[in-house]
Design an enzyme around this catalytic site. Structure first.
Site, PDB file in Angstrom:
ATOM      1  N   ARG A 226       0.844  -1.207   0.000  1.00  0.00           N
ATOM      2  CA  ARG A 226       0.000   0.000   0.000  1.00  0.00           C
ATOM      3  C   ARG A 226       0.872   1.247   0.000  1.00  0.00           C
ATOM      4  O   ARG A 226       0.565   2.251  -0.642  1.00  0.00           O
ATOM      5  CB  ARG A 226      -0.963   0.001   1.203  1.00  0.00           C
ATOM      6  CG  ARG A 226      -1.685   1.328   1.371  1.00  0.00           C
ATOM      7  CD  ARG A 226      -2.884   1.324   2.315  1.00  0.00           C
ATOM      8  NE  ARG A 226      -2.801   0.412   3.419  1.00  0.00           N
ATOM      9  CZ  ARG A 226      -2.053   0.571   4.509  1.00  0.00           C
ATOM     10  NH1 ARG A 226      -1.300   1.648   4.659  1.00  0.00           N
ATOM     11  NH2 ARG A 226      -2.064  -0.336   5.464  1.00  0.00           N
TER      12      ARG A 226
ATOM     13  N   TYR B  86     -16.464  17.967 -14.244  1.00  0.00           N
ATOM     14  CA  TYR B  86     -17.039  16.620 -14.193  1.00  0.00           C
ATOM     15  C   TYR B  86     -18.042  16.508 -13.032  1.00  0.00           C
ATOM     16  O   TYR B  86     -17.763  16.972 -11.929  1.00  0.00           O
ATOM     17  CB  TYR B  86     -15.908  15.593 -14.042  1.00  0.00           C
ATOM     18  CG  TYR B  86     -16.406  14.201 -13.781  1.00  0.00           C
ATOM     19  CD1 TYR B  86     -17.327  13.598 -14.641  1.00  0.00           C
ATOM     20  CD2 TYR B  86     -15.978  13.488 -12.676  1.00  0.00           C
ATOM     21  CE1 TYR B  86     -17.805  12.320 -14.396  1.00  0.00           C
ATOM     22  CE2 TYR B  86     -16.444  12.198 -12.427  1.00  0.00           C
ATOM     23  CZ  TYR B  86     -17.365  11.626 -13.292  1.00  0.00           C
ATOM     24  OH  TYR B  86     -17.839  10.367 -13.045  1.00  0.00           O
TER      25      TYR B  86
ATOM     26  N   ASP C  98      -7.155  20.015 -13.333  1.00  0.00           N
ATOM     27  CA  ASP C  98      -7.508  18.686 -13.837  1.00  0.00           C
ATOM     28  C   ASP C  98      -7.122  18.650 -15.314  1.00  0.00           C
ATOM     29  O   ASP C  98      -7.737  19.317 -16.146  1.00  0.00           O
ATOM     30  CB  ASP C  98      -9.008  18.442 -13.638  1.00  0.00           C
ATOM     31  CG  ASP C  98      -9.413  17.017 -13.979  1.00  0.00           C
ATOM     32  OD1 ASP C  98      -8.788  16.425 -14.878  1.00  0.00           O
ATOM     33  OD2 ASP C  98     -10.364  16.507 -13.348  1.00  0.00           O
TER      34      ASP C  98
ATOM     35  N   LYS D 137      -8.821   7.649 -18.427  1.00  0.00           N
ATOM     36  CA  LYS D 137      -9.113   8.244 -19.716  1.00  0.00           C
ATOM     37  C   LYS D 137      -7.898   8.120 -20.646  1.00  0.00           C
ATOM     38  O   LYS D 137      -7.489   7.020 -20.929  1.00  0.00           O
ATOM     39  CB  LYS D 137      -9.562   9.693 -19.501  1.00  0.00           C
ATOM     40  CG  LYS D 137     -10.679   9.827 -18.427  1.00  0.00           C
ATOM     41  CD  LYS D 137     -11.891   9.006 -18.773  1.00  0.00           C
ATOM     42  CE  LYS D 137     -13.067   9.093 -17.840  1.00  0.00           C
ATOM     43  NZ  LYS D 137     -12.907   9.056 -16.421  1.00  0.00           N
TER      44      LYS D 137
HETATM   45  O1  P1T Z   1     -13.744   8.121 -13.079  1.00  0.00           O
HETATM   46  P1  P1T Z   1     -12.500   8.500 -12.309  1.00  0.00           P
HETATM   47  O2  P1T Z   1     -11.271   7.778 -12.762  1.00  0.00           O
HETATM   48  O3  P1T Z   1     -12.679   8.435 -10.822  1.00  0.00           O
HETATM   49  O4  P1T Z   1     -12.204  10.040 -12.676  1.00  0.00           O
HETATM   50  C1  P1T Z   1     -13.060  11.083 -12.367  1.00  0.00           C
HETATM   51  C2  P1T Z   1     -12.876  12.221 -13.335  1.00  0.00           C
HETATM   52  C3  P1T Z   1     -12.060  13.293 -12.973  1.00  0.00           C
HETATM   53  N1  P1T Z   1     -11.847  14.335 -13.801  1.00  0.00           N
HETATM   54  C4  P1T Z   1     -12.421  14.383 -15.027  1.00  0.00           C
HETATM   55  C5  P1T Z   1     -12.179  15.566 -15.906  1.00  0.00           C
HETATM   56  C6  P1T Z   1     -13.241  13.331 -15.457  1.00  0.00           C
HETATM   57  O5  P1T Z   1     -13.772  13.418 -16.686  1.00  0.00           O
HETATM   58  C7  P1T Z   1     -13.481  12.220 -14.594  1.00  0.00           C
HETATM   59  C8  P1T Z   1     -14.376  11.093 -14.998  1.00  0.00           C
HETATM   60  N2  P1T Z   1     -15.215  11.393 -16.082  1.00  0.00           N
HETATM   61  C9  P1T Z   1     -16.094  10.534 -16.674  1.00  0.00           C
HETATM   62  C10 P1T Z   1     -16.300   9.271 -16.261  1.00  0.00           C
HETATM   63  C11 P1T Z   1     -16.847  11.083 -17.819  1.00  0.00           C
HETATM   64  O6  P1T Z   1     -17.420  10.328 -18.620  1.00  0.00           O
HETATM   65  O7  P1T Z   1     -16.853  12.315 -17.955  1.00  0.00           O
END
Ligand code: P1T
Length: 391
Positions: free
Chosen positions: A55, A107, A179, A204
């Site tokens: 961890r 988001y 972000d 992503k």
């Molecule tokens: O889904 P996760 O890995 O926890 O990430 C969250 C997140 C954070 N910042 C941005 C700009 C994001 O687009 C996302 C997640 N977004 C999607 C799942 C979406 O379809 O927009």
């Protein structure tokens, strides 16, 4: 020359493949091994080779953390189990009473974390139009601890001048979180413009193949990185070694994928602009797009995300999103395959009724790396079908 200095001199594409990824010293394996051990032998109490318990750190995660930190041009990288786990670690930097200023387009899950999890614990927040730095300065509140922005934003693709926001925030004693999920470090390196913490949903573009959920923080300042690393270990939102391997593999092709994403996005934008079914096309390369100048200044290219609104309103937007065959109707973004979605009812449903609510007639595309002619043809027939059925 030390290894790190040599690697810092390499171009982006070279670092993506080699930074933190020397051949394995014991076997010569060229691909970073997936190190599954949860614990590591100690020669004497407290004497170990850099790893104690998985961890706190493991070799596959170290490779990923070293590589992406190098791509963002900073000294510290921290990998998390999801983008939201990474965001949750950032929020732990605040003390109760300290405010988050969040860009008014973000988001839905980020809004939910800040407004529904952390505000009840005593961290107030406000939404702000971060394209207007003068208004941000005029409305500044002294309790502000963090300014949190996406650029381009999700889903409206507004671009924010990172340097201008960072200059103001630093003058007033606040940290800046950028972000960078939509742009990736290939297109934009926010730390060079003053961001204190660069955030990714590694789910992503970094992963790039819709097969791993992950998060990442890139930080240059030692003290901020040290506090975040403490939360990473103490709260434990860490990725598995296999997840780290998948993101690391994805990152190797980030540059070539992003070039194709951008090229294909332009082909799609060409179809949408002037199409009779389409009201507004949101893409940072378009000269009338909010923040186009900021994007042109701070990004290498304009990215693979495209949003648009429909003349026929929400019903047509939903029908278009349901009428493609190659673009898959699904949440998420940033992978090789093209996706289409209706943010108001899908990714941003949690922002309904808030200052971050998205237009109901909006459709968002994550343009993949298939051949552009197939993508354009698919979208053209979906626009036709979506509007026809409305008649
Ligand atoms: O889904 P996760 O890995 O926890 O990430 C969250 C997140 C954070 N910042 C941005 C700009 C994001 O687009 C996302 C997640 N977004 C999607 C799942 C979406 O379809 O927009």
């Amino acid at each position: 020359m030390g290894e790190q200095e040599q690697q810092a001199g390499w171009a982006f594409e070279t670092r993506a493949i080699h930074a933190g990824q020397d051949p394995d010293p014991t076997t010569g394996a060229v691909v970073t091994p997936i190190s599954l051990s949860t614990t590591f032998a100690q020669d004497a109490v407290g004497q170990h080779k850099g790893y104690e318990y998985a961890r706190s750190g493991n070799p596959t995660r170290t490779a990923l953390e070293t590589c992406v930190a190098s791509l963002e041009g900073v000294r510290h990288g921290l990998a998390f189990a999801s983008g939201l786990a990474a965001e949750d670690a950032i929020m732990r930097l605040l003390r109760p009473g300290q405010r988050v200023v969040l860009g008014n387009d973000a988001y839905g899950g980020t809004f939910r974390l800040i407004a529904k999890v952390w505000e009840p614990l005593g961290m107030p927040w406000t939404a702000a139009d971060l394209t207007d730095v003068e208004a941000l300065a005029a409305n500044w509140r002294d309790d502000t601890g963090l300014v949190w922005l996406e650029t381009p934003t999700n889903p409206l693709l507004t671009c924010i001048d990172i340097e201008a926001v960072a200059e103001l925030a630093h003058e007033r004693g606040a940290l800046v979180v950028v972000d960078n999920t939509f742009a990736t470090p290939y297109l934009q390196q926010p730390a060079a413009s003053g961001a204190d913490i660069v955030l990714h949903s590694a789910t992503k573009y970094l992963g790039g193949h819709s097969d791993v959920v992950g998060g990442f923080l890139a930080v240059d300042q030692d003290d901020v990185a040290e506090r975040l690393r403490f939360f990473q270990n103490a709260a434990g939102g860490v990725p598995s070694p296999f997840d780290c391997y998948l993101v690391l593999r994805g990152v190797k092709t980030l540059g070539v994928r992003m070039d194709r994403h951008c090229e294909n996005a332009r082909a799609v934008v060409d179809l949408l602009v002037g199409h009779p079914a389409v009201d507004r096309v949101l893409y940072p390369q378009l000269p009338d797009h909010p923040g186009h100048a900021a994007a042109a200044e701070q990004m290498r290219d304009f990215g693979g995300m495209v949003s648009f609104t429909l003349n026929g309103g929400e019903a047509v937007a939903r029908r278009v999103a349901e009428s493609t065959t190659l673009f898959t109707l699904a949440e998420s973004l940033g992978a090789v395959e093209s996706l289409i979605e209706h943010p108001g009812a899908m990714t941003h449903a949690s922002a309904a009724g808030s200052p971050l609510e998205v237009p109901a007639d909006l459709v968002r595309l994550s343009v993949g790396i298939e051949h552009s002619s197939d993508l354009v043809a698919d979208l053209a027939q979906a626009l036709e079908l979506g509007t026809q059925e409305g008649n």
